[in-house]
Design a protein around this motif. Structure first.
Motif, mmCIF file in Angstrom:
data_model
loop_
_atom_site.group_PDB
_atom_site.id
_atom_site.type_symbol
_atom_site.label_atom_id
_atom_site.label_comp_id
_atom_site.label_asym_id
_atom_site.label_seq_id
_atom_site.Cartn_x
_atom_site.Cartn_y
_atom_site.Cartn_z
ATOM 1 N N THR A 124 0.800 -1.217 0.000
ATOM 2 C CA THR A 124 0.000 0.000 0.000
ATOM 3 C C THR A 124 0.830 1.264 0.000
ATOM 4 O OG1 THR A 124 -0.138 0.040 2.416
ATOM 5 C CG2 THR A 124 -1.830 -1.208 1.231
ATOM 6 N N GLY A 125 2.131 1.186 0.174
ATOM 7 C CA GLY A 125 2.975 2.371 0.176
ATOM 8 C C GLY A 125 4.248 2.136 0.956
ATOM 9 N N THR A 126 4.968 3.227 1.215
ATOM 10 C CA THR A 126 6.243 3.162 1.935
ATOM 11 C C THR A 126 6.171 3.797 3.312
ATOM 12 O OG1 THR A 126 6.970 5.215 0.873
ATOM 13 C CG2 THR A 126 7.533 3.144 -0.225
ATOM 14 N N GLY A 127 4.993 4.256 3.739
ATOM 15 C CA GLY A 127 4.857 4.869 5.050
ATOM 16 C C GLY A 127 4.872 3.846 6.162
ATOM 17 N N MET A 128 4.980 4.331 7.380
ATOM 18 C CA MET A 128 5.038 3.435 8.533
ATOM 19 C C MET A 128 3.704 2.742 8.791
ATOM 20 S SD MET A 128 8.160 3.782 9.336
ATOM 21 C CE MET A 128 8.346 3.053 10.943
ATOM 22 N N ALA A 129 2.585 3.336 8.376
ATOM 23 C CA ALA A 129 1.267 2.728 8.584
ATOM 24 C C ALA A 129 0.788 1.936 7.383
ATOM 25 C CB ALA A 129 0.247 3.815 8.924
ATOM 26 N N ASP A 130 1.624 1.741 6.363
ATOM 27 C CA ASP A 130 1.234 0.987 5.182
ATOM 28 C C ASP A 130 1.398 -0.509 5.433
ATOM 29 O OD1 ASP A 130 0.428 2.871 3.100
ATOM 30 O OD2 ASP A 130 2.447 3.674 3.336
ATOM 31 N N HIS A 209 9.605 -1.492 8.910
ATOM 32 C CA HIS A 209 8.300 -1.760 8.319
ATOM 33 C C HIS A 209 7.799 -3.171 8.646
ATOM 34 C CE1 HIS A 209 9.588 1.743 5.995
ATOM 35 N NE2 HIS A 209 8.321 1.937 5.729
ATOM 36 N N GLY A 210 8.639 -4.035 9.146
ATOM 37 C CA GLY A 210 8.214 -5.378 9.511
ATOM 38 C C GLY A 210 8.122 -5.578 11.004
ATOM 39 N N SER A 211 7.723 -4.554 11.751
ATOM 40 C CA SER A 211 7.697 -4.656 13.209
ATOM 41 C C SER A 211 6.512 -5.462 13.724
ATOM 42 C CB SER A 211 7.676 -3.247 13.827
ATOM 43 O OG SER A 211 8.816 -2.508 13.435
#
Length: 280
Positions: A124-130, A209-211
């Motif tokens: 969905t994107g490169t943001g932290m909430a994606d 991003h994989g937290s």
């Protein structure tokens, strides 16, 4: 045959004279082209108003050719034609044609016998909430989405939690394990939809991003489909209780006359021989 000293003297003279003649030519020799002449020529071309030569691009390398290969060529990447927002893909009004048009690669034939499933890769994107992972749509016989499933990762669960609460009516539930976020919508004692997030076993500072792992399942209300919270279970047949077999009774052999008490088996057979003598 020339003597060796004469040959060496000629080679030495050529090594010294040729470079000198090149860098100091006589007046009657034509001028040698040098690298400094190129800018002068370009300036003269520009002054004359001539167009500059076009820069040629590198040739593109084509893939394997086969009949009708041009029909199936597609520049679309495997994860789709671009980034799609969470609100755009987690919807129940999506059609099969929409999925086919927005993803170049699809997987069908999923494990729902009465539904037609399509699985696609989702970014969905490169943001932290994606989100990044695998998204599955399950269509019923009328072409409607009855079930949505997503398995993947994210770095910030707030946006996904807000969508689950506002659009699907999920509410917070007590976590079953430490660190878990659990939201559910229920019909009686059955779970209609569920969102579960949990920290990944290994966290890398270079891979934020994989937290969090994400396990999501949304079912259409009224479709009589529910979340199996326990997951697949192995059917093991119950063992029937059986009485243990009776122990065999010990066989007692009659001792021969003159045999000591307790003698049996091979000792008794040996004692029946006429030449056998018991040890003193």
């Amino acid at each position: 045959m020339l003597a060796r000293p004469v040959v060496m003297t000629g080679m030495l003279g050529a090594a010294v004279g040729v470079p000198y003649a090149i860098h100091n030519p006589p007046d009657e020799w034509p001028a040698w082209p040098t690298q400094q002449a190129a800018p002068v020529a370009e300036q003269s071309i520009e002054a004359a108003g001539a167009p500059a030569p076009a820069v040629k691009s590198l040739p593109s390398v084509q893939g394997p050719q086969f009949p009708n290969s041009l029909v199936y060529e597609s520049p679309m990447p495997l994860e789709g034609g671009g980034f799609y927002s969470i609100e755009q893909v987690l919807r129940m009004d999506i059609t099969k044609d929409w999925v086919y048009q927005h993803w170049a690669r699809k997987s069908t034939g999923l494990s729902e016998p009465d539904l037609f499933g399509i699985r696609v890769p989702l970014v969905t994107g490169t943001g932290m909430a994606d989100l990044a992972g695998s998204l599955s749509y399950y269509f019923n016989g009328q072409g409607q989405v009855d079930k949505l499933r997503f398995r993947g990762v994210t770095a910030d669960t707030s946006r996904l939690v807000a969508l689950a609460q506002q659009q699907y009516g999920l509410t917070w539930q007590p976590p079953r394990v430490p660190g878990e976020q659990l939201l559910q919508s229920r019909a009686g004692d059955k779970v209609v939809s569920q969102l579960r997030t949990f920290p990944e076993p290994v966290l890398w500072s270079t891979k934020p991003h994989g937290s969090f792992g994400v396990d999501l399942e949304f079912n259409r209300p009224g479709s009589n489909r529910f979340v199996d919270s326990l997951g697949p279970r192995l059917q093991v047949p119950e063992a029937t209780a059986q009485a243990p077999p009776p122990a065999p009774e010990p066989q007692q052999a009659s001792a021969s006359p003159g045999a000591p008490a307790g003698a049996s088996g091979p000792q008794l057979q040996n004692a029946q021989r006429p030449d056998f003598r018991w040890p003193n």
